[in-house]
Design a protein around this motif. Structure first.
Motif, short mmCIF file in Angstrom:
data_model
loop_
_atom_site.label_atom_id
_atom_site.label_comp_id
_atom_site.label_asym_id
_atom_site.label_seq_id
_atom_site.Cartn_x
_atom_site.Cartn_y
_atom_site.Cartn_z
N ALA A 126 -61.76 137.98 62.87
CA ALA A 126 -60.99 136.88 63.46
C ALA A 126 -59.64 137.35 64.02
N PRO A 127 -58.82 138.07 63.24
CA PRO A 127 -57.55 138.54 63.82
C PRO A 127 -57.75 139.63 64.87
N ILE A 129 -60.17 139.77 67.05
CA ILE A 129 -60.55 139.10 68.31
C ILE A 129 -59.30 138.65 69.07
N LYS A 130 -58.35 138.10 68.34
CA LYS A 130 -57.13 137.61 68.98
C LYS A 130 -56.25 138.76 69.46
N SER A 131 -56.07 139.77 68.62
CA SER A 131 -55.17 140.87 68.99
C SER A 131 -55.74 141.75 70.08
N ASN A 132 -57.06 141.75 70.26
CA ASN A 132 -57.70 142.57 71.28
C ASN A 132 -58.13 141.76 72.50
N ASN A 133 -57.76 140.49 72.54
CA ASN A 133 -58.05 139.62 73.69
C ASN A 133 -59.54 139.60 74.05
N ASP A 135 -62.93 138.14 75.05
CA ASP A 135 -63.29 136.97 75.86
C ASP A 135 -64.59 136.31 75.42
N GLN A 154 -66.85 131.68 66.35
CA GLN A 154 -66.68 130.69 67.43
C GLN A 154 -65.82 129.53 66.94
N LYS A 156 -63.75 129.49 64.39
CA LYS A 156 -62.43 129.92 63.95
C LYS A 156 -61.51 130.32 65.09
N THR A 157 -62.07 130.91 66.15
CA THR A 157 -61.25 131.46 67.23
C THR A 157 -61.35 130.69 68.54
N VAL A 159 -63.56 131.26 70.76
CA VAL A 159 -64.13 132.15 71.77
C VAL A 159 -65.61 131.80 71.99
#
Length: 433
Positions: A126-127, A129-133, A135, A154, A156-157, A159
């Protein structure tokens, strides 16, 4: 043009071997050409039973691979830490431990023994996915626990998430083999429903299976078959050692895929045709059931004509395909066989050697064989059809007839990667509107 950053969650990754690893290993090497940057997420310490170190050379040099530890309960029931579910299911006489293993697998490990990797993977990813952008997320199963990871990520984020089914789930014949019933069966169906109704796109490998998932409630399905590597076999010479009429099967051949009608026809042809008997060689390479070997050796005419190899590296498997006279393709004799297209089938096409397929004569494989002129596909009980096909293929062999299947370029993995990338960009663009 923006590059699409895609996280691919897969249990099978080199040096894991077998059909499950090929699909995303190959697609990930072609996707960057079409604007998709893949990142692989896979277990750090998987307990797989087949290993092929040569596949490590096929991983793209610049591909980013994230690994995370996994705990797998079935390794405690195997030999040297390797699970033995397949071998246990094949055994005629099962001991207490065998029976317990099957019962535990069917009752507690839902959807599969990798379910214990779901929560820790979600916490880890989860973190990231956000820190690595990231898509887009793609999960591929089986094991279908990978889809539970995608569904939770999906939620949680936010995406977009694509679920890739290389095999069915609730209609998968392995569940019948395991004896999954009652509450456990309902649990499989419940989880499957959550996945197919929450994913932003469901990918599967055949038209028949796409139709099955649609009937189960999937509203967005996309067919992406498996494929072959262009030019991978050009250096291999299609010469069978000793001038034999070699029928070759590469890969797993178990009780569920045992073509009894084929062994019977081969035996009869050996009795009736001395030249056929002298020329015949049955070559089997891969994971082979003892019952399959026994069913062949039960025919006296076939004894001495059987050549057996263990698991072959991917390169060696390609050479074996190219040096066969006829490539045997045997599919499951089960209710969902219509959509079963073994991954090696497309490499059989690339090998440009005649194919004799045993399975659903109205299924997806039969339609592709007919479209490409690659050989023949007959039913498990079609003795007359199998005999007719073998007689023709033997006559072509004696006459040294040239063989060239057609119209199969669309199954090249580069073409498939382009098709997939176009669909992924559509999902991403829709998400931005």
């Amino acid at each position: 043009m923006k590059k699409l950053k895609v996280l691919i969650v897969t249990y099978y990754w080199p040096p894991s071997a077998g059909g499950g690893v090929q699909r995303w290993l190959k697609l990930s090497s072609h996707l960057p050409e079409f604007g998709v940057e893949p990142i692989i997420f896979t277990p750090e310490n998987p307990a797989f039973s087949l290993k092929d170190d040569t596949l490590m050379r096929e991983v793209a040099d610049n591909l980013e691979v994230w690994k995370f530890p996994i705990w797998e309960p079935l390794k405690y029931f195997g030999k040297d830490g390797q699970p033995r579910q397949g071998q246990v299911l094949e055994k005629k006489k099962k001991g207490f431990l065998d029976t317990f293993l099957i019962w535990a697998r069917a009752t507690f490990f839902i959807p599969d023994p990798r379910v214990f990797w779901v929560r820790p993977s979600v916490r880890f990813l989860a973190p990231m996915i956000k820190s690595n952008n990231i898509d887009l997320i793609i999960t591929t199963g089986p094991p279908h626990s990978m889809h539970l990871i995608g569904m939770k990520l999906q939620k949680k984020t936010g995406v977009k998430w694509v679920a890739d089914f290389r095999d069915p789930w609730s209609q998968w014949d392995i569940l019948d083999k395991l004896g999954v019933k009652g509450w456990a069966r309902k649990r499989h169906s419940f989880l499957e429903q959550k996945v197919i109704k929450n994913c932003d796109l469901l990918i599967t490998v055949s038209n028949a299976w796409a139709a099955d998932f649609s009937r189960l409630g999937a509203t967005k399905t996309f067919v992406l078959t498996n494929g072959y590597d262009e030019h991978a076999m050009e250096s291999e010479k299609p010469t069978v050692p000793g001038g034999k009429f070699r029928l070759a099967h590469i890969g797993m051949l178990n009780e569920m895929r045992n073509p009894l009608v084929l062994w019977e026809v081969l035996s009869e042809l050996c009795v009736e045709n001395r030249e056929f008997a002298t020329s015949l060689e049955i070559y089997l390479a891969g994971i082979l059931s003892d019952q399959v070997i026994a069913s062949i050796e039960a025919f006296p005419e076939l004894k001495g004509k059987l050549a057996v190899d263990g698991y072959l590296s991917h390169g060696s498997a390609r050479r074996a395909m190219k040096t066969s006279t006829v490539q045997l393709l045997v599919m499951n004799d089960s209710g969902n066989a219509k959509g079963h297209i073994p991954g090696k089938f497309f490499e059989y096409l690339e090998a440009k050697r005649p194919i004799l397929a045993i399975g659903d004569s109205a299924g997806d494989v039969a339609k592709i064989i007919e479209d490409t002129g690659a050989g023949a596909c007959l039913g498990f009980n079609d003795k007359v059809g199998v005999r007719r096909a073998l007689e023709k293929q033997f006559a072509d062999f004696k006459a040294d007839q040239p063989f060239a299947p057609k119209h199969f370029d669309k199954y090249a993995r580069r073409s498939l990667a382009m098709k997939l990338s176009n669909r992924l960009f559509e999902i991403f663009i829709d998400n931005k509107r």
